[in-house]
Design a protein around this motif. Structure first.
Motif, PDB file in Angstrom:
ATOM      1  N   ARG A  31       0.907  -1.261   0.022  1.00  0.00           N
ATOM      2  CA  ARG A  31       0.071   0.112  -0.025  1.00  0.00           C
ATOM      3  C   ARG A  31       0.944   0.978  -0.077  1.00  0.00           C
ATOM      4  O   ARG A  31       0.686   2.326  -0.782  1.00  0.00           O
ATOM      5  CB  ARG A  31      -0.872   0.031   1.215  1.00  0.00           C
ATOM      6  N   ARG A  32       1.824   1.162   0.799  1.00  0.00           N
ATOM      7  CA  ARG A  32       3.019   2.319   0.952  1.00  0.00           C
ATOM      8  C   ARG A  32       3.639   2.640  -0.128  1.00  0.00           C
ATOM      9  O   ARG A  32       3.796   3.857  -0.913  1.00  0.00           O
ATOM     10  CB  ARG A  32       3.564   2.284   2.159  1.00  0.00           C
ATOM     11  N   TRP A  33       4.395   1.571  -0.624  1.00  0.00           N
ATOM     12  CA  TRP A  33       5.420   1.692  -1.845  1.00  0.00           C
ATOM     13  C   TRP A  33       4.821   1.133  -3.239  1.00  0.00           C
ATOM     14  O   TRP A  33       5.373   1.406  -4.307  1.00  0.00           O
ATOM     15  CB  TRP A  33       6.587   1.260  -1.510  1.00  0.00           C
ATOM     16  N   GLY A  34       3.991   0.051  -3.088  1.00  0.00           N
ATOM     17  CA  GLY A  34       3.834  -0.493  -4.213  1.00  0.00           C
ATOM     18  C   GLY A  34       4.621  -1.474  -4.890  1.00  0.00           C
ATOM     19  O   GLY A  34       4.467  -2.529  -5.388  1.00  0.00           O
ATOM     20  N   THR A  35       5.961  -0.948  -5.036  1.00  0.00           N
ATOM     21  CA  THR A  35       6.938  -1.790  -5.688  1.00  0.00           C
ATOM     22  C   THR A  35       8.352  -1.892  -4.625  1.00  0.00           C
ATOM     23  O   THR A  35       8.525  -0.922  -4.064  1.00  0.00           O
ATOM     24  CB  THR A  35       7.335  -1.315  -7.062  1.00  0.00           C
ATOM     25  N   LEU A  36       9.101  -2.861  -4.954  1.00  0.00           N
ATOM     26  CA  LEU A  36      10.233  -3.028  -4.329  1.00  0.00           C
ATOM     27  C   LEU A  36      11.277  -1.841  -4.593  1.00  0.00           C
ATOM     28  O   LEU A  36      11.832  -0.927  -3.739  1.00  0.00           O
ATOM     29  CB  LEU A  36      11.002  -4.042  -4.451  1.00  0.00           C
ATOM     30  N   ALA A  37      11.153  -1.448  -5.857  1.00  0.00           N
ATOM     31  CA  ALA A  37      11.915  -0.445  -6.407  1.00  0.00           C
ATOM     32  C   ALA A  37      11.863   0.783  -5.846  1.00  0.00           C
ATOM     33  O   ALA A  37      12.493   1.646  -5.539  1.00  0.00           O
ATOM     34  CB  ALA A  37      12.002  -0.125  -7.884  1.00  0.00           C
ATOM     35  N   ALA A  38      10.213   1.400  -5.747  1.00  0.00           N
ATOM     36  CA  ALA A  38       9.866   2.483  -4.885  1.00  0.00           C
ATOM     37  C   ALA A  38      10.373   2.342  -3.389  1.00  0.00           C
ATOM     38  O   ALA A  38      10.820   3.405  -3.022  1.00  0.00           O
ATOM     39  CB  ALA A  38       8.519   2.587  -5.072  1.00  0.00           C
ATOM     40  N   LEU A  39      10.379   1.390  -2.885  1.00  0.00           N
ATOM     41  CA  LEU A  39      10.798   1.523  -1.533  1.00  0.00           C
ATOM     42  C   LEU A  39      12.414   1.419  -1.450  1.00  0.00           C
ATOM     43  O   LEU A  39      12.860   2.322  -0.398  1.00  0.00           O
ATOM     44  CB  LEU A  39      10.581  -0.081  -0.741  1.00  0.00           C
ATOM     45  N   LEU A  40      13.282   1.017  -2.204  1.00  0.00           N
ATOM     46  CA  LEU A  40      14.475   1.147  -2.018  1.00  0.00           C
ATOM     47  C   LEU A  40      15.130   2.600  -2.630  1.00  0.00           C
ATOM     48  O   LEU A  40      15.689   2.994  -1.873  1.00  0.00           O
ATOM     49  CB  LEU A  40      15.118   0.276  -3.286  1.00  0.00           C
ATOM     50  N   VAL A  41      14.255   3.068  -3.321  1.00  0.00           N
ATOM     51  CA  VAL A  41      14.648   4.663  -3.830  1.00  0.00           C
ATOM     52  C   VAL A  41      14.146   5.425  -2.593  1.00  0.00           C
ATOM     53  O   VAL A  41      14.907   6.327  -2.158  1.00  0.00           O
ATOM     54  CB  VAL A  41      13.722   5.236  -5.115  1.00  0.00           C
ATOM     55  N   ASP A  42      13.342   5.080  -1.817  1.00  0.00           N
ATOM     56  CA  ASP A  42      12.793   5.833  -0.620  1.00  0.00           C
ATOM     57  C   ASP A  42      13.984   5.799   0.499  1.00  0.00           C
ATOM     58  O   ASP A  42      14.310   6.792   1.206  1.00  0.00           O
ATOM     59  CB  ASP A  42      11.446   5.567  -0.139  1.00  0.00           C
ATOM     60  N   VAL A  43      14.253   4.513   0.594  1.00  0.00           N
ATOM     61  CA  VAL A  43      15.493   4.401   1.638  1.00  0.00           C
ATOM     62  C   VAL A  43      16.725   4.962   1.279  1.00  0.00           C
ATOM     63  O   VAL A  43      17.310   5.803   2.226  1.00  0.00           O
ATOM     64  CB  VAL A  43      15.676   2.735   1.870  1.00  0.00           C
ATOM     65  N   ALA A  44      16.966   4.962  -0.058  1.00  0.00           N
ATOM     66  CA  ALA A  44      18.451   5.529  -0.538  1.00  0.00           C
ATOM     67  C   ALA A  44      18.033   7.232  -0.107  1.00  0.00           C
ATOM     68  O   ALA A  44      19.058   7.987   0.244  1.00  0.00           O
ATOM     69  CB  ALA A  44      18.603   5.327  -1.976  1.00  0.00           C
ATOM     70  N   GLU A  45      16.794   7.603  -0.508  1.00  0.00           N
ATOM     71  CA  GLU A  45      16.598   9.106  -0.417  1.00  0.00           C
ATOM     72  C   GLU A  45      16.751   9.581   1.291  1.00  0.00           C
ATOM     73  O   GLU A  45      17.050  10.336   1.678  1.00  0.00           O
ATOM     74  CB  GLU A  45      15.355   9.458  -0.895  1.00  0.00           C
ATOM     75  N   ARG A  46      16.030   8.628   2.229  1.00  0.00           N
ATOM     76  CA  ARG A  46      16.123   8.976   3.488  1.00  0.00           C
ATOM     77  C   ARG A  46      17.571   8.748   4.153  1.00  0.00           C
ATOM     78  O   ARG A  46      17.923   9.710   4.872  1.00  0.00           O
ATOM     79  CB  ARG A  46      15.223   8.065   4.376  1.00  0.00           C
ATOM     80  N   HIS A  47      18.396   7.889   3.477  1.00  0.00           N
ATOM     81  CA  HIS A  47      19.742   7.896   3.818  1.00  0.00           C
ATOM     82  C   HIS A  47      20.570   9.179   3.577  1.00  0.00           C
ATOM     83  O   HIS A  47      21.173   9.568   4.277  1.00  0.00           O
ATOM     84  CB  HIS A  47      20.422   6.698   3.126  1.00  0.00           C
ATOM     85  N   GLY A  48      20.085   9.750   2.329  1.00  0.00           N
ATOM     86  CA  GLY A  48      20.503  10.861   1.930  1.00  0.00           C
ATOM     87  C   GLY A  48      22.217  10.860   1.942  1.00  0.00           C
ATOM     88  O   GLY A  48      22.920  10.062   1.766  1.00  0.00           O
ATOM     89  N   ASP A  49      22.597  12.118   2.200  1.00  0.00           N
ATOM     90  CA  ASP A  49      23.951  12.331   2.323  1.00  0.00           C
ATOM     91  C   ASP A  49      24.588  12.582   3.653  1.00  0.00           C
ATOM     92  O   ASP A  49      25.503  13.072   3.975  1.00  0.00           O
ATOM     93  CB  ASP A  49      24.522  13.632   1.445  1.00  0.00           C
ATOM     94  N   ALA A  50      23.731  11.570   4.545  1.00  0.00           N
ATOM     95  CA  ALA A  50      24.413  11.708   5.967  1.00  0.00           C
ATOM     96  C   ALA A  50      25.827  11.280   6.008  1.00  0.00           C
ATOM     97  O   ALA A  50      26.329  10.178   5.509  1.00  0.00           O
ATOM     98  CB  ALA A  50      23.516  10.643   6.736  1.00  0.00           C
ATOM     99  N   GLY A  51      26.779  11.991   6.788  1.00  0.00           N
ATOM    100  CA  GLY A  51      28.367  11.532   6.679  1.00  0.00           C
ATOM    101  C   GLY A  51      28.900  12.090   5.625  1.00  0.00           C
ATOM    102  O   GLY A  51      30.186  12.067   5.410  1.00  0.00           O
ATOM    103  N   ALA A  52      28.431  12.830   4.621  1.00  0.00           N
ATOM    104  CA  ALA A  52      29.042  13.527   3.601  1.00  0.00           C
ATOM    105  C   ALA A  52      29.975  14.494   4.104  1.00  0.00           C
ATOM    106  O   ALA A  52      29.591  15.252   5.043  1.00  0.00           O
ATOM    107  CB  ALA A  52      28.215  14.208   2.697  1.00  0.00           C
ATOM    108  N   PRO A  53      31.354  14.663   3.620  1.00  0.00           N
ATOM    109  CA  PRO A  53      32.278  15.597   4.195  1.00  0.00           C
ATOM    110  C   PRO A  53      31.814  17.098   3.984  1.00  0.00           C
ATOM    111  O   PRO A  53      31.049  17.543   2.824  1.00  0.00           O
ATOM    112  CB  PRO A  53      33.541  15.420   3.331  1.00  0.00           C
TER     113      PRO A  53
END
Length: 167
Positions: A31-53
């Protein structure tokens, strides 16, 4: 989710497996993401650039630091899996995922170039950075080419800036 992708690889993960690991009903994820790809994109986006110099104010050093960080993120367990997941089988999802990946990478390098311009320097264009630094990193990580390390990153930056590599 990240641990599951790191353990199995994105191609061996399903929404059902994620739901089982998270101890939720799979329908919640569908219901929330529909596809695994959408979930993975969301996870990558939430991870963002945490820790970037943070930028230090020197174009060469800032480009090297951002490129090295990009390489580290791609090379970490599961890192390239998120990029591969953005290349979904569905053509519309693939285009959306790739545009999102390009946006995230561009957002990482654009401030470095903008700051350089504000200092009165003549930095390369964002397109040149993507073509001459980012694309080779992605290519080499995707195909597991040996020698893709920080020294390689420094060489890419030196070549782009037309200056000999520091020793």
């Amino acid at each position: 989710m990240t641990a599951l992708v790191a353990e199995r690889g994105a191609d061996q993960v399903s929404l059902s497996a994620v739901a089982q690991r998270a101890r939720v009903n799979p329908s919640t994820l569908y219901r929330r993401w529909g596809t695994l790809a959408a979930l993975l994109v969301d996870v990558a986006e939430r991870h963002g650039d945490a820790g970037a110099p943070p930028p230090v104010g020197d174009l060469r050093t800032d480009l090297e630091n951002q490129a090295a960080w990009t390489l580290t993120e791609l090379s970490r367990p599961g890192g390239i899996a998120f990029f591969r997941a953005e290349i979904a089988p569905d053509i519309d999802e693939r285009h959306t995922g790739l545009r999102e990946c390009l946006r995230r990478v561009s957002d990482r390098f654009a401030p470095v170039l903008d700051a350089s311009r504000e200092r009165g320097e003549m930095p390369p264009s964002l397109e040149q950075v993507l073509d001459r630094i980012v694309a080779p990193l992605y290519f080499r990580v995707v195909f597991s080419i040996p020698g893709t390390d920080e020294a390689y990153v420094r060489g890419l930056v030196a070549e782009l800036l037309g200056k000999p590599e520091r020793r």
